[in-house]
Motif scaffolding. Structure first.
Motif, PDB file in Angstrom:
ATOM      1  N   PHE A  28      24.069  -6.309  13.066  1.00  0.00           N
ATOM      2  CA  PHE A  28      25.532  -5.979  13.185  1.00  0.00           C
ATOM      3  C   PHE A  28      25.927  -5.110  14.165  1.00  0.00           C
ATOM      4  N   ILE A  30      28.807  -1.751  14.892  1.00  0.00           N
ATOM      5  CA  ILE A  30      29.954  -1.070  14.180  1.00  0.00           C
ATOM      6  C   ILE A  30      30.857  -0.349  15.425  1.00  0.00           C
ATOM      7  N   VAL A  36      34.271   1.335   7.354  1.00  0.00           N
ATOM      8  CA  VAL A  36      33.180  -0.058   7.273  1.00  0.00           C
ATOM      9  C   VAL A  36      32.714   0.138   6.012  1.00  0.00           C
ATOM     10  N   PHE A  38      29.934  -1.350   3.071  1.00  0.00           N
ATOM     11  CA  PHE A  38      28.940  -2.661   2.952  1.00  0.00           C
ATOM     12  C   PHE A  38      29.020  -2.574   1.191  1.00  0.00           C
ATOM     13  N   VAL A 213      36.397  -3.352   8.173  1.00  0.00           N
ATOM     14  CA  VAL A 213      35.498  -4.063   8.261  1.00  0.00           C
ATOM     15  C   VAL A 213      34.789  -4.167   6.827  1.00  0.00           C
ATOM     16  N   TYR A 215      31.257  -5.730   4.854  1.00  0.00           N
ATOM     17  CA  TYR A 215      30.032  -6.725   5.028  1.00  0.00           C
ATOM     18  C   TYR A 215      29.350  -6.740   3.356  1.00  0.00           C
ATOM     19  N   THR A 216      29.021  -7.872   3.082  1.00  0.00           N
ATOM     20  CA  THR A 216      28.431  -8.096   1.710  1.00  0.00           C
ATOM     21  C   THR A 216      27.133  -8.319   2.049  1.00  0.00           C
ATOM     22  N   ILE A 222      22.664 -10.044   4.897  1.00  0.00           N
ATOM     23  CA  ILE A 222      23.888  -9.820   4.977  1.00  0.00           C
ATOM     24  C   ILE A 222      24.486 -11.284   4.925  1.00  0.00           C
ATOM     25  N   ASP A 224      28.045 -12.061   4.456  1.00  0.00           N
ATOM     26  CA  ASP A 224      29.297 -12.229   4.814  1.00  0.00           C
ATOM     27  C   ASP A 224      29.871 -11.121   5.412  1.00  0.00           C
ATOM     28  N   GLN A 225      30.816 -11.254   6.415  1.00  0.00           N
ATOM     29  CA  GLN A 225      31.619 -10.221   7.246  1.00  0.00           C
ATOM     30  C   GLN A 225      32.855 -10.507   7.236  1.00  0.00           C
ATOM     31  N   LYS A 226      33.823  -9.613   7.012  1.00  0.00           N
ATOM     32  CA  LYS A 226      35.284  -9.656   6.868  1.00  0.00           C
ATOM     33  C   LYS A 226      35.883  -8.531   7.517  1.00  0.00           C
ATOM     34  N   THR A 227      36.993  -8.926   8.349  1.00  0.00           N
ATOM     35  CA  THR A 227      37.954  -8.069   8.723  1.00  0.00           C
ATOM     36  C   THR A 227      39.176  -8.256   8.271  1.00  0.00           C
TER      37      THR A 227
END
Ligand SMILES: Nc1ncnc2c1ncn2[C@@H]1O[C@H](COP(=O)(O)OP(=O)(O)OP(=O)(O)O)[C@@H](O)[C@H]1O
Length: 228
Positions: A28, A30, A36, A38, A213, A215-216, A222, A224-227
């Motif tokens: 990832f 940043i 951000v 997690f 942001v 991150y799951t 990881i 999933d990543q969402k914004t």
């Protein structure tokens, strides 16, 4: 340029005969000034990841650059110096020093890490205690203030050295709703005003709502990543 870049980071803990894959193939980046988060269930690797970014531990494999520095090439002493000069930490149990006052707790990193002369220290500490709403509590000891106040002090202490990056491991875990909201608001305001980057691990949806942001993590990956 990204503030943090991680490539294919793995962390394996050896427990006797058993290997625990706490983090697998984490990649990832940043950007500076972001908020951000997690998230993920207990045991998914959030603290492991924060400890790696915070140079408190080293990955078993992979690459990690923080603020332009390949931190994996640093030895233990260099890592400690890097943490002191570039990073701020906020922990869920606050990590305050019980025998020091509120003022002295906030001042401590400036003496230990940056060796800032007394008049500048005083100016800086008072301004930060004011920013977190703790100026009138400055003569008290940690045992004499509430959980929310302890966490606000922990935020002030993390910021005294002007870190570019603040790492917060479940910073609202021990707070009631009202205090948690105040602390999140405070961190977000400071992040926006001062251009600092905040990286959190959390179960707390109140923080997640504020993140730029998300991150799951699941089982060390990881997923999933969402914004938002
Ligand atoms: N020092 C250690 N030695 C061995 N195993 C560890 C160590 N630290 C963490 N683990 C294991 O690594 C995995 C990830 O743990 P980690 O603490 O990073 O998860 P987490 O998502 O932060 O969990 P929580 O939300 O409960 O704090 C878990 O299986 C945990 O048991």
């Amino acid at each position: 340029m990204s503030l943090i870049t991680a490539q294919n980071m793995h962390k394996t803990y050896q427990m006797g005969e058993v290997q625990i894959q706490a983090l697998q193939n984490a990649s990832f980046s940043i950007e500076p000034g972001k908020f951000v988060s997690f998230i993920g269930p207990s045991g998914s690797g959030k603290t492991t990841l924060l400890n790696l970014i915070g140079c408190l531990d080293q990955p078993t494999q992979g690459q990690l650059t923080v603020d332009g520095q390949n931190v994996l090439t640093l030895n233990t002493t260099q890592r400690a110096r890097f943490r002191g000069e570039h990073l701020g930490f906020i922990f869920q149990d606050f990590n305050l020093i019980p025998v020091l006052t509120v003022y002295e707790n906030a001042e401590y990193p400036l003496i230990m890490v940056k060796r800032v002369p007394q008049p500048q220290r005083r100016e800086k500490v008072l301004a930060l205690l004011e920013a977190v709403g703790m100026l009138d509590q400055r003569a008290k000891f940690p045992s004499q203030i509430s959980g929310g106040q302890k966490q606000r002090l922990a935020v002030a202490r993390a910021l005294t050295t002007d870190p570019k990056l603040v790492l917060a491991d479940e910073p609202t875990a021990n707070l009631d709703h009202a205090s948690a909201y105040k602390v999140i608001d405070l961190m977000q305001t400071l992040s926006h005003e001062r251009g600092m980057t905040f990286v959190f691990s959390t179960h707390d949806l109140k923080i997640v709502d504020h993140a730029d942001v998300i991150y799951t993590l699941e089982d060390g990956k990881i997923v999933d990543q969402k914004t938002p």
